[in-house]
Design a protein around this motif. Structure first.
Motif, PDB file in Angstrom:
ATOM      1  N   UNK A  52       0.823  -1.214   0.000  1.00 53.86           N
ATOM      2  CA  UNK A  52       0.000   0.000   0.000  1.00 53.86           C
ATOM      3  C   UNK A  52       0.854   1.259   0.000  1.00 53.86           C
ATOM      4  N   UNK A  53       2.121   1.136   0.453  1.00 59.23           N
ATOM      5  CA  UNK A  53       3.000   2.301   0.450  1.00 59.23           C
ATOM      6  C   UNK A  53       3.243   2.821  -0.960  1.00 59.23           C
ATOM      7  N   UNK A  54       3.084   1.951  -1.952  1.00 55.47           N
ATOM      8  CA  UNK A  54       3.321   2.391  -3.322  1.00 55.47           C
ATOM      9  C   UNK A  54       2.232   3.336  -3.820  1.00 55.47           C
ATOM     10  N   UNK A  55       1.170   3.472  -3.060  1.00 56.16           N
ATOM     11  CA  UNK A  55       0.129   4.439  -3.427  1.00 56.16           C
ATOM     12  C   UNK A  55       0.474   5.845  -2.961  1.00 56.16           C
ATOM     13  N   UNK A  56       1.475   5.981  -2.098  1.00 54.11           N
ATOM     14  CA  UNK A  56       1.824   7.302  -1.555  1.00 54.11           C
ATOM     15  C   UNK A  56       2.211   8.317  -2.636  1.00 54.11           C
ATOM     16  N   UNK A  57       2.955   7.892  -3.687  1.00 55.43           N
ATOM     17  CA  UNK A  57       3.270   8.889  -4.721  1.00 55.43           C
ATOM     18  C   UNK A  57       2.046   9.555  -5.328  1.00 55.43           C
ATOM     19  N   UNK A  58       0.913   8.849  -5.317  1.00 54.83           N
ATOM     20  CA  UNK A  58      -0.293   9.441  -5.904  1.00 54.83           C
ATOM     21  C   UNK A  58      -0.732  10.683  -5.136  1.00 54.83           C
ATOM     22  N   UNK A  59      -0.440  10.701  -3.832  1.00 53.48           N
ATOM     23  CA  UNK A  59      -0.812  11.870  -3.033  1.00 53.48           C
ATOM     24  C   UNK A  59      -0.070  13.113  -3.505  1.00 53.48           C
TER      25      UNK A  59
END
Length: 339
Positions: free
Chosen positions: A100-107
């Motif tokens: 789920x950490x790989x979704x952080x760039x979307x922020x």
């Protein structure tokens, strides 16, 4: 440059659709649902980026400054990372919670100001590409098997790195010039991937097996390899298991009382080929006999009879192994040629 960018943008969208269809039709049994989802999402994001590039270059609509474009820019690297990780580390069967950490760039697409978003996206993308390069180094012992493919994909890798570096310096090129170069780079990457897959249609399955051998210790310590290979040859010659289009690595391993890892390692270390390559060669050998012994049989019927699910797969495999089409082989080696 703009015309070339528009042509390659359209080509990219077409290739993305074709590769997506190929993924959905894949029947090798090696791709996991999570990896397939990430692969399809990567293709969709790249097609969306190319659509935005074409819109701006052709209609002068500044799509690259829209929030959805920026979001796609941030999302494509993590999605490709997750797809590639499943390919290069096949022992991992399920996504992990920390993925789920790989979704952080979307922020960052929403939090960063517009002038900082693009260079940040390319910086993150460069980081993911460096990770991929590090993973590929683990396949050094297999480089002889994939020399041509590594060269083609390596060129695509260098293109991606060059674009990422240029994207991190927004003042280096005017926005429209950079967009054209970015569209060309994506299009060239698609062209190189398509060329690679044409040269080796079962590349994905073969890389998975090579990666499996690179990341694990031997599984054959307690296996009588010579007896297993003799049994395998018997199954292929007497029972012709290869004629089953759904034949998979797990199914064949079960017939040999081996695990999938053991059979994969046995084929790679003792025969120097992957499961996919081994089965294709068995099918092509049978097809060669039928083409010569049954001159009235159509090429399609021969391909289906030896286990290929579609005529295109038969032609690709035959050309890959024999260097010619089935029809050409029949003309050279068939009854008419022997008269």
């Amino acid at each position: 440059m703009t015309v070339l960018a528009l042509l390659l943008a359209g080509y990219s969208i077409f290739c993305a659709v074709a590769l997506a269809v190929l993924q959905l039709r894949n029947d090798s049994g090696t791709r996991r649902p999570f990896a397939q989802t990430m692969g399809l999402l990567t293709l969709a994001l790249l097609a969306g980026l190319q659509g935005a590039h074409a819109t701006w270059l052709y209609a002068d609509v500044p799509a690259p400054h829209e929030r959805l474009y920026t979001l796609a820019l941030f999302a494509v690297a993590p999605c490709f990372f997750l797809f590639s990780r499943e390919l290069l580390t096949p022992a991992r069967a399920q996504p992990r919670p920390r993925d789920a950490w790989h979704a952080l760039p979307l922020l960052a697409a929403f939090l960063l100001p517009e002038e900082a978003a693009r260079p940040t996206a390319f910086l993150i993308g460069a980081g993911y590409l460096l990770w991929l390069g590090r993973r590929l180094l683990a396949l050094r012992p297999e480089r002889a098997r994939f020399r041509i493919e590594i060269g083609l994909l390596g060129t695509a890798f260098l293109l991606a790195i060059a674009v990422a570096l240029a994207g991190m310096a927004p003042g280096l090129l005017p926005d429209k010039r950079f967009t054209a170069l970015y569209a060309i780079a994506i299009g060239m990457a698609f062209l190189l991937v398509q060329t690679t897959l044409h040269q080796r249609p079962q590349l994905e399955a073969e890389v998975q097996e090579a990666a499996q051998g690179a990341y694990q210790h031997t599984t054959l310590a307690r296996v009588d390899c010579d007896a297993a290979l003799a049994r395998l040859s018997q199954l292929m010659q007497t029972q012709r298991l290869f004629v089953d289009p759904a034949l998979s690595l797990p199914a064949l391993a079960a017939r040999l009382d081996l695990t999938t890892h053991q059979l994969s390692e046995l084929l790679n270390t003792r025969l120097g080929k992957s499961f996919a390559r081994y089965v294709r060669e068995q099918r092509i050998e049978a097809a060669k006999s039928m083409l010569c012994d049954e001159p009235s049989a159509s090429v399609l019927s021969v391909g289906l009879a030896v286990g290929f699910a579609a005529q295109s797969n038969f032609y690709e495999a035959f050309r890959d192994i024999e260097g010619m089409t089935p029809g050409q082989y029949r003309k050279v080696h068939g009854p008419a040629a022997r008269r």
